[in-house]
Design an enzyme around this catalytic site. Sequence first.
Site, PDB file in Angstrom:
ATOM      1  N   GLY A 319      35.443  38.794  36.672  1.00  0.00           N
ATOM      2  CA  GLY A 319      34.490  37.787  37.122  1.00  0.00           C
ATOM      3  C   GLY A 319      33.220  38.429  37.628  1.00  0.00           C
ATOM      4  CD  GLU A 320      33.020  40.985  41.578  1.00  0.00           C
ATOM      5  OE1 GLU A 320      32.143  41.875  41.497  1.00  0.00           O
ATOM      6  OE2 GLU A 320      34.095  41.167  42.166  1.00  0.00           O
ATOM      7  N   GLY A 321      30.242  37.919  37.101  1.00  0.00           N
ATOM      8  CA  GLY A 321      29.153  38.103  36.147  1.00  0.00           C
ATOM      9  C   GLY A 321      29.273  39.364  35.321  1.00  0.00           C
TER      10      GLY A 321
END
Length: 390
Positions: A319-321
């Site tokens: 996640g987190e971009g």
Amino acid sequence: MNLDDFTDLIERPDGGVRRDAEERRARVALAPGALGRLDELGEWLAAAQAASPVRPIGRPKVILFAGDHGVAELGVSARPAGTADRLVRAVLAGESPVSVLARGQEVPVRVVDVSLDCDPDTLPEDVVRHRVRRGSGRIDVEDALSAAEVEAALRAGVAIADEEADSGTDLVVLGDLSVGGTTAAATLIAALCGTDASVVTGRGGAPIDDLAWMRKCAAVRDALRRARLVLGDQAELLAAVGGADLAAATGFLLQCAVRHTPVILDGVVSAACALVAQRVAFRAPDWWLPGHASGEPAQLKAFDRMALEPLLDHGVTVGEGVGALLALPLVRSAAALAAELPAYTAPEDGDTGAGAPGDATSGSENPDAAGRSGAAGTAGAAPAPSPDQE
């Protein structure tokens, strides 16, 4: 805020410029299809920028919406409830995966606290100034937000999109920093796609064990019962089973489409926000690019519903971009190829031959002629490919 207004405000990317970009590609001395999806990406960017040849991506930015979700109290996440601020602090310290990758690509990262469950005084002012509330409600038994809070979150997302467009950001990598966010995202996608909880429930960015997965399925099932009562109104849906961070990301995506700012989507949370935004304005997905397949079943279901095909599939689940940021070099490469590969013109009537590589009278198009490819006298077939290209 009347979400219906976005239907009229959002236009599709410039179809005429996209045709110009396709015609220009046809005059490049490379066999059709030789660049694979890079051709498609270059043409998408040209249409989004309304410029052919396409302009290089000069000022991309990673935007991360952060929030805690009350449903995490049920043990549906590998992380303890109320600890999304730890993810934020790691990003701000430059110690998270997205920070390392962004630093290597020289891309700035902006974190927006919309609903972290921590004291706002412990984070920088530029991070917390758009906060709507402290944590979002437990969606299996209560609304995530009030009507006033969902409007405030949507407006925050719109304001951030305007700030980025006004500052010159020309492409956004969208991600999230949340605990419990994938449960809310799976609920939204299941509701909008008409599927059951077990079909959309994955194991999250930090993988959970079987018992936690069953708890997550039960939470999505219970939240779905509440979501189905408000399917006709997307603001009410976000209030019931979304969260402040998801509502802000939805407003952000809609306003990016209004401002003609292309966005690379990351994981299941950004996919859920995109699906809600599509229900608001059907032309909006033309401004978004799915960066990668995270393996979350809900993400793939949402992308399939929007007819979006992920660029990468590397098994990245953090996640987190991160997955979307990994796709950025590919998009930049597509822009460079579309802008810099020379396209040769067809011969004028009475000429003895067409311009070709090496001709004294030929060469790449004038770089100042952006937007004029496809004009009278420039269209024509590309020269035959060299033996290495056949």
